[in-house]
Design a protein around this motif. Structure first.
Motif, PDB file in Angstrom:
ATOM      1  N   LYS A 274      45.464  56.926  45.468  1.00 32.33           N
ATOM      2  CA  LYS A 274      44.427  57.470  46.348  1.00 32.33           C
ATOM      3  C   LYS A 274      43.300  58.039  45.505  1.00 32.33           C
ATOM      4  CE  LYS A 274      47.405  58.405  50.225  1.00 32.33           C
ATOM      5  NZ  LYS A 274      48.297  59.365  50.839  1.00 32.33           N
TER       6      LYS A 274
ATOM      7  N   LEU B   7      32.325  56.988  59.504  1.00 34.63           N
ATOM      8  CA  LEU B   7      33.487  56.252  58.969  1.00 34.63           C
ATOM      9  C   LEU B   7      34.733  56.465  59.828  1.00 34.63           C
ATOM     10  CD1 LEU B   7      33.070  56.993  55.144  1.00 34.63           C
ATOM     11  CD2 LEU B   7      32.504  54.891  56.324  1.00 34.63           C
TER      12      LEU B   7
ATOM     13  N   GLU C 101      38.039  53.984  60.332  1.00 27.55           N
ATOM     14  CA  GLU C 101      38.078  52.992  59.244  1.00 27.55           C
ATOM     15  C   GLU C 101      39.470  53.026  58.620  1.00 27.55           C
ATOM     16  OE1 GLU C 101      36.367  50.636  57.858  1.00 27.55           O
ATOM     17  OE2 GLU C 101      34.588  50.803  59.133  1.00 27.55           O
TER      18      GLU C 101
ATOM     19  N   ILE D 296      40.766  54.963  55.110  1.00 24.93           N
ATOM     20  CA  ILE D 296      39.858  56.068  54.748  1.00 24.93           C
ATOM     21  C   ILE D 296      40.183  57.306  55.599  1.00 24.93           C
ATOM     22  CG2 ILE D 296      37.448  56.892  54.856  1.00 24.93           C
ATOM     23  CD1 ILE D 296      36.569  54.149  53.930  1.00 24.93           C
TER      24      ILE D 296
ATOM     25  N   ILE E 276      35.716  61.929  51.230  1.00 30.47           N
ATOM     26  CA  ILE E 276      36.740  61.076  51.843  1.00 30.47           C
ATOM     27  C   ILE E 276      37.858  60.767  50.850  1.00 30.47           C
ATOM     28  CG2 ILE E 276      35.215  59.972  53.554  1.00 30.47           C
ATOM     29  CD1 ILE E 276      34.953  57.604  51.565  1.00 30.47           C
TER      30      ILE E 276
ATOM     31  N   VAL F 138      40.340  57.702  49.786  1.00 34.52           N
ATOM     32  CA  VAL F 138      40.489  56.255  49.962  1.00 34.52           C
ATOM     33  C   VAL F 138      41.882  55.841  49.514  1.00 34.52           C
ATOM     34  CG1 VAL F 138      39.532  53.990  49.340  1.00 34.52           C
ATOM     35  CG2 VAL F 138      38.033  55.998  49.421  1.00 34.52           C
TER      36      VAL F 138
ATOM     37  N   LYS G 125      42.418  49.777  51.068  1.00 29.53           N
ATOM     38  CA  LYS G 125      40.984  49.469  50.881  1.00 29.53           C
ATOM     39  C   LYS G 125      40.577  49.796  49.453  1.00 29.53           C
ATOM     40  CE  LYS G 125      38.266  50.391  54.516  1.00 29.53           C
ATOM     41  NZ  LYS G 125      38.074  49.060  55.051  1.00 29.53           N
TER      42      LYS G 125
ATOM     43  N   ALA H 272      34.986  50.696  49.979  1.00 28.03           N
ATOM     44  CA  ALA H 272      34.630  51.992  50.570  1.00 28.03           C
ATOM     45  C   ALA H 272      33.181  52.330  50.259  1.00 28.03           C
ATOM     46  CB  ALA H 272      35.555  53.066  50.027  1.00 28.03           C
TER      47      ALA H 272
END
Lengths: 326, 264
Positions: free
Chosen positions: A251, A264, A267, A270, A282, A284, A289, A294
Motif C-alpha cells: 500500500k 475519487l 474507485e 483507493i 489517499i 493506494v 491499482k 492512481a
C-alpha cells in the motif's frame, strides 16, 4: 550454526480470580478460584550466530516470558530450549557465563557505586581476573563512550547514561548472546538513536548474537534483519525485515496538493484518508491499482505538489497484531 | 568445586561490603542506628537486674549467665541480619519478582540474594554481644566458642527465615507468617529456657529451634561437651540443607514479574 533452538515451548501461569468488592474478597477466602493463563503456546524458532533478531509483540503477548525461559529465569511447562548447547533449566549457571541480559525495566547496577566499581563487581561475579576486567572496561569504555561519567555514582547519571552502563555491565564477561528486553524504554529519541548505534557497533565488533524486544519500531527497523512477532502466546510471523516490508508494503500513501478538486469516491483500490478540498491524502492498494493508474485519475496536470510514501512499519506491525487477535 | 565456593564467598563479601558502603553514605543515621540498638538492648537488662535482686537463680541461670545469654542472642540475630538481611525479605522478593537479576548470574541465587543487603543497626547488636561476653568474663576459649555459636546460630536463624519466606512460592503473600516466626525466635531467645515447660519446650526443639541456636550453646560455653557440640552442628546442617531444598523446589514455581525496580 544455530545458537538458540526453541522447540514447542509452552508456559502457563495460575492466577487467582475474585469477584468484585468486599463480598468477592470474602468468597475468595472460602473458595479460591484460579484462572490458567497460557502465556506461551507451543512456540518454535531458531537463531543463527551473529544474528540480530527482534522479538516483538503487544503487552502480554508472551515475549518477556519467552526470554525469561531462554535465560533460565522461568521454568517452561513443556518443550525444549537449547542455548549454545546448554539447557537453561539444568545448566543455568553455565549458561549465565555465555549470555548477557539487559532488562530495561529492572536495573542491576548498584546506584551508589560508580559504573567503574559496578563493572569490577560484575567481573567478580563472572570470575574474571582483575587484569582482564581492566582491559575489558577500557575497551568497552571507548566503544560506549563512557569516559565522561565512568567515575560518577550511577544515581547521578541520566537514564541514557545508565542504560549504556547496564549494557556494558552485561558485556563484561564477553557473552555470546545478548538479550535486550526493552533497552530503550523511557529514553528520548536522540539517546535512543545513540544506543542503537552502539548496539550495532557492538554486534559488528564482537559478533554477538542479539535478541531484542522493544515496542519502538525504529529500534527494530534500524537494528534487526529478522523479526519474530508474538501475539497471544503464539508466533504470528517469523520473517526477515525485507520480506516483511515486501509482503506487507503493498500500500502506498499519496499526499497531493491539487489545482482543482477531484472525486475519487467508489474507485476500486483507493481509500480516501483525508480530503480537504485541494489537499488530498489517499491510500493506494497496489494489488488492485498501480500507483501510475492512481496518478492518472488525479491527472498529472492538476497536481501542484505530491508526496508518495510507504505505510509506516508501525502500522504494518499493528495490523499483524490485530490479525493475530482474530 | 573449591574455586567455585571461593568465588561465591568473594562475591557475597563484596556484595555485603557494597551494601555497607551504601548505608555509610548517611553518617548520622549510620552511627545513631548502631548506638540506639546498643541502648535498646541495655534497657531490657534493667528488668533482669530487678528480678535477680529478688532471686539468685532464674530458670537455671545466674545473672552473669543471663548476660551471656543476652549477648549470644544479640550476636546470633546481629550476625544473621547484618550479613543476610535479605533472607528476612525473601517472601517479598518472590512476590515482586526481584530474583531475576540473580537468576541470570552464574552464582548461587540464594546466597547472592540473601547477602545483597545489610541491616546496619545489627552492628550495634554485634558490639553489644561482645560487651556482654566481656562482662561475663572473656577468655580465649569463651571468645572462640562464643563467636562460633553466634555464627552457627545465625546460620539456623537465616535458614528458618528462608524456609518460612520460601513458602511464598506456594502460598503467595506469607510475609506475616515469616515475620511472626522470626519475632517469636527473638522474643523467646532472651529468656532462660528453664522457665519454659511442655509444648513450648517441644517448639524449642522443632520449629523455633532455640535450643540449638542459644540454649545448648550457652551450656557449651560454660561447660564444653563434645556430644552436644556435634548435635548442634548436625542440626545446623539439617536446617541449612532443608532451606536450600525448599528454596530450590519453590524456585521452579517462580513467576517473576514486570514491575519496574531499581537496586538502591
Amino acid at each position: 550454526m544455530a545458537v538458540i533452538t526453541v522447540k514447542n515451548l509452552s508456559k502457563s501461569f495460575k492466577v487467582k480470580t475474585k469477584e468484585k468488592g468486599l463480598k468477592g474478597s470474602l468468597k475468595s477466602i472460602i473458595k479460591t478460584k484460579y484462572k490458567i493463563i497460557k502465556a506461551v503456546k507451543n512456540i518454535s524458532f531458531s537463531v543463527e550466530k551473529g544474528e540480530m533478531i527482534a522479538f516483538i509483540g503487544p503487552n502480554g503477548a508472551g515475549k518477556s516470558t519467552s526470554i525469561k525461559m531462554m535465560t533460565g529465569i522461568l521454568y517452561p511447562d513443556k518443550g525444549s530450549i537449547d542455548i549454545l548447547g546448554l539447557n537453561p533449566v539444568k545448566e543455568r549457571k553455565k549458561l549465565a557465563y555465555e549470555i548477557g541480559c539487559v532488562f530495561g525495566q529492572k536495573e542491576q547496577l548498584w546506584t551508589h557505586l560508580t559504573p567503574y566499581d559496578n563493572f569490577r563487581f560484575f567481573g567478580a561475579i563472572y570470575d574474571i581476573p582483575n587484569s582482564r576486567v581492566e582491559k575489558k572496561i577500557n575497551e568497552l569504555k571507548e566503544l560506549f563512550e563512557l569516559d565522561d561519567f565512568i567515575n560518577t555514582p550511577v544515581r547521578n547519571l541520566s537514564l541514557g547514561q545508565r542504560i549504556r552502563c547496564e549494557i556494558v555491565a552485561s558485556l563484561i564477561h564477553e557473552p555470546k548472546i545478548l538479550f535486550l528486553d526493552e533497552p530503550t524504554i523511557g529514553l528520548d529519541p536522540v539517546v535512543k538513536e545513540n544506543i542503537r548505534v552502539l548496539i550495532k557497533r557492538m554486534n559488528k565488533e564482537y559478533k554477538t548474537t542479539v535478541v531484542l524486544t522493544s515496542h519502538d519500531v525504529s529500534d527494530i527497523e534500524k537494528l534487526c534483519k529478522r523479526v519474530i512477532i508474538v501475539n497471544n502466546g503464539s508466533i504470528v510471523l517469523d520473517d526477515t525485515m525485507e520480506n516483511l516490508k515486501y509482503h506487507y508494503l503493498n500500500k502506498k500513501i499519496v499526499d497531493a496538493k491539487m489545482k482543482e478538486q477531484v472525486n475519487l469516491d467508489d474507485e476500486d483500490g483507493i481509500t480516501i484518508l483525508k480530503d480537504k478540498g485541494y489537499n488530498l491524502k489517499i491510500e493506494v492498494d497496489t494489488k488492485k491499482k498501480s500507483v501510475s493508474d492512481a496518478l492518472k485519475l488525479l491527472n498529472p496536470d492538476n497536481i501542484i505538489d505530491i508526496n508518495i510514501s510507504n505505510v509506516p512499519l508501525e502500522q504494518i506491525i499493528s495490523d499483524i497484531y490485530k490479525e493475530g487477535d482474530k | 568445586m573449591l574455586t567455585a565456593v571461593k568465588n561465591q564467598i568473594k562475591v557475597s563479601f563484596l556484595s555485603t561490603r557494597y551494601a555497607l558502603e551504601r548505608e555509610m553514605l548517611n553518617k548520622v543515621t549510620f552511627i545513631t542506628n548502631i548506638i540506639f540498638m546498643i541502648l535498646n538492648n541495655s534497657c531490657f537488662i534493667v528488668q533482669w537486674i530487678i528480678l535477680y535482686s529478688i532471686k539468685d537463680n532464674i530458670g537455671g541461670l545466674g545473672f552473669k549467665e543471663l548476660l551471656l545469654l543476652w549477648g549470644l542472642a544479640a550476636g546470633t540475630f546481629g550476625f544473621a541480619r547484618f550479613f543476610c538481611e535479605s533472607a528476612f525479605n525473601i517472601s517479598d522478593a518472590i512476590n515482586k519478582g526481584t530474583l531475576d537479576n540473580y537468576l541470570v548470574q552464574p552464582k548461587n541465587v540464594l546466597l547472592s540474594y540473601i547477602t545483597s543487603t545489610v541491616q546496619v543497626s545489627c552492628l550495634g547488636d554485634m558490639l553489644y554481644a561482645y560487651i556482654m561476653l566481656f562482662i561475663y568474663g572473656i577468655t580465649v576459649k569463651s571468645f572462640i566458642l562464643f563467636t562460633f555459636f553466634c555464627i552457627n546460630g545465625a546460620l539456623i536463624v537465616v535458614a528458618l527465615a528462608i524456609i518460612f519466606g520460601s513458602l511464598s512460592f506456594w502460598f503467595g503473600r506469607v510475609e506475616l507468617v515469616a515475620d511472626t516466626m522470626n519475632s517469636l525466635m527473638v522474643n523467646f531467645a532472651t529468656y532462660p529456657d528453664g522457665i519454659f515447660k511442655g509444648i513450648v519446650k517441644i517448639l524449642f526443639y522443632t520449629i523455633i529451634p532455640l535450643e540449638f541456636v542459644n540454649y545448648i550453646p550457652i551450656r557449651l560455653i560454660i561447660d564444653f561437651n563434645l556430644n552436644s557440640f556435634i548435635i548442634v552442628i548436625a542440626v545446623t546442617i539439617f536446617f541449612i540443607s532443608l532451606a536450600f531444598i525448599i528454596f530450590y523446589q519453590g524456585l521452579k514455581r517462580y513467576s517473576s514479574s514486570n514491575l519496574m525496580n531499581v537496586r538502591i
